[in-house]
Design an enzyme around this catalytic site. Sequence first.
Site, PDB file in Angstrom:
ATOM      1  CB  ILE A  64      -0.966  -0.002   1.195  1.00 26.11           C
ATOM      2  CG1 ILE A  64      -1.940  -1.178   1.083  1.00 26.11           C
ATOM      3  CG2 ILE A  64      -1.734   1.321   1.274  1.00 26.11           C
ATOM      4  CD1 ILE A  64      -2.812  -1.389   2.300  1.00 26.11           C
ATOM      5  CD  GLU A  88     -11.907   0.809  13.311  1.00 27.72           C
ATOM      6  OE1 GLU A  88     -11.152   1.638  12.784  1.00 27.72           O
ATOM      7  OE2 GLU A  88     -12.009  -0.384  12.907  1.00 27.72           O
ATOM      8  CB  SER A 112      -2.265   1.906   8.872  1.00 26.89           C
ATOM      9  OG  SER A 112      -2.101   2.804   9.964  1.00 26.89           O
ATOM     10  NE  ARG A 113      -5.617  -3.450  11.308  1.00 30.43           N
ATOM     11  CZ  ARG A 113      -5.998  -3.591  10.042  1.00 30.43           C
ATOM     12  NH1 ARG A 113      -6.281  -2.521   9.321  1.00 30.43           N
ATOM     13  NH2 ARG A 113      -6.093  -4.802   9.500  1.00 30.43           N
ATOM     14  CG  HIS A 164     -12.082   0.264   9.081  1.00 28.77           C
ATOM     15  ND1 HIS A 164     -11.478  -0.224  10.214  1.00 28.77           N
ATOM     16  CD2 HIS A 164     -11.377  -0.262   8.038  1.00 28.77           C
ATOM     17  CE1 HIS A 164     -10.465  -1.013   9.883  1.00 28.77           C
ATOM     18  NE2 HIS A 164     -10.381  -1.053   8.565  1.00 28.77           N
ATOM     19  N   PRO A 188       1.537  -1.927   9.860  1.00 33.07           N
ATOM     20  CG  PRO A 188       2.776  -3.859  10.247  1.00 33.07           C
ATOM     21  CD  PRO A 188       2.783  -2.592   9.444  1.00 33.07           C
TER      22      PRO A 188
END
Length: 317
Positions: free
Chosen positions: A158, A263, A233-234, A282, A206
């Site tokens: 990505i 979330e 990403s996160r 998201h 990650p």
Amino acid sequence: MKIVITDIDTVTNGDVSIENLRQLGELTCYGNTSENQVSERIKNADIILCNKTLLNRENLKHAENLKYIGLFATGYNNIDIEYCHNKGISVCNAPGYSTDAVAQLTFALILELTNRVSEYRAIVDKGDWIKSNTFSIFPFPITELREKTIGIIGFGSIGSKVAQIAIAFGMKVIAFNRSLRTAENVEFTTLPRLLEQSDIVTLHCPLNNESKELINKKSISKMKKGAFLINTSRGGTINETDLSEALRSGYLAGAAVDVLKQEPMNENCPLYGIPNCIITPHIAWAGLETRERLLKTVYDNLNSFLNGETKNNVAEF
């Protein structure tokens, strides 16, 4: 083979078919599964397919027939990988299915922060252009991307795709990655230098012990005053309270995040309601074509496993 899908509502609302999965075994589908329901629902499963369901040691220990966990996702931080490895349970993820989609949303967010399309549409809808004495009105500053520096944290598939798009916009691209990488027209550097030099910082790493709350008060203080921050990403890579303070004070010009620490979003989320913070729910991975590609990968992974060939097994170490 008894196949249990624990959270199919996170993957399709009926627009993407799962009929091919029914061909592979006796399929039981649950829309969503709360944590206190997991153990009971999976206890007789040979195969579990899930997206975000928490499959920790406690939830897995009674699933004595379990041989395979298939993920509707690339990330697998919701799975106890060590437990699965020790028990000989294959855990197969779906790498690369959303690369183009996530890169696309990354730039959609960048362009919204820099071109402010929704704000300009709002004043047109309100009638301000009709009332204008000039042919063009521009009350909100617009930022040109050419020759701006974008700093990419995490240079996997990505991050690499984002770099390609940035280069097409005429941007200078710098990147930080834990392991050695090379790419044409990309300068790899240290994280402090990336933060100091970037007009836009975008996260593509990650979530792990090294990246948890990577963006915090200390790292934000190293960023340029007036810079933009993007996160697709996160959510756990950002300390949301520290980011909210930087946005409210004006130290950062804006942020756009597609992911949050919790979330769905909690009403007490520190970033909720901040005018210069765009939050999307998201959705980077959620395009129709992207989810069709995901379902195909999940099917191929499971079909290969049933035929004696395991693909994308992250529990093999």
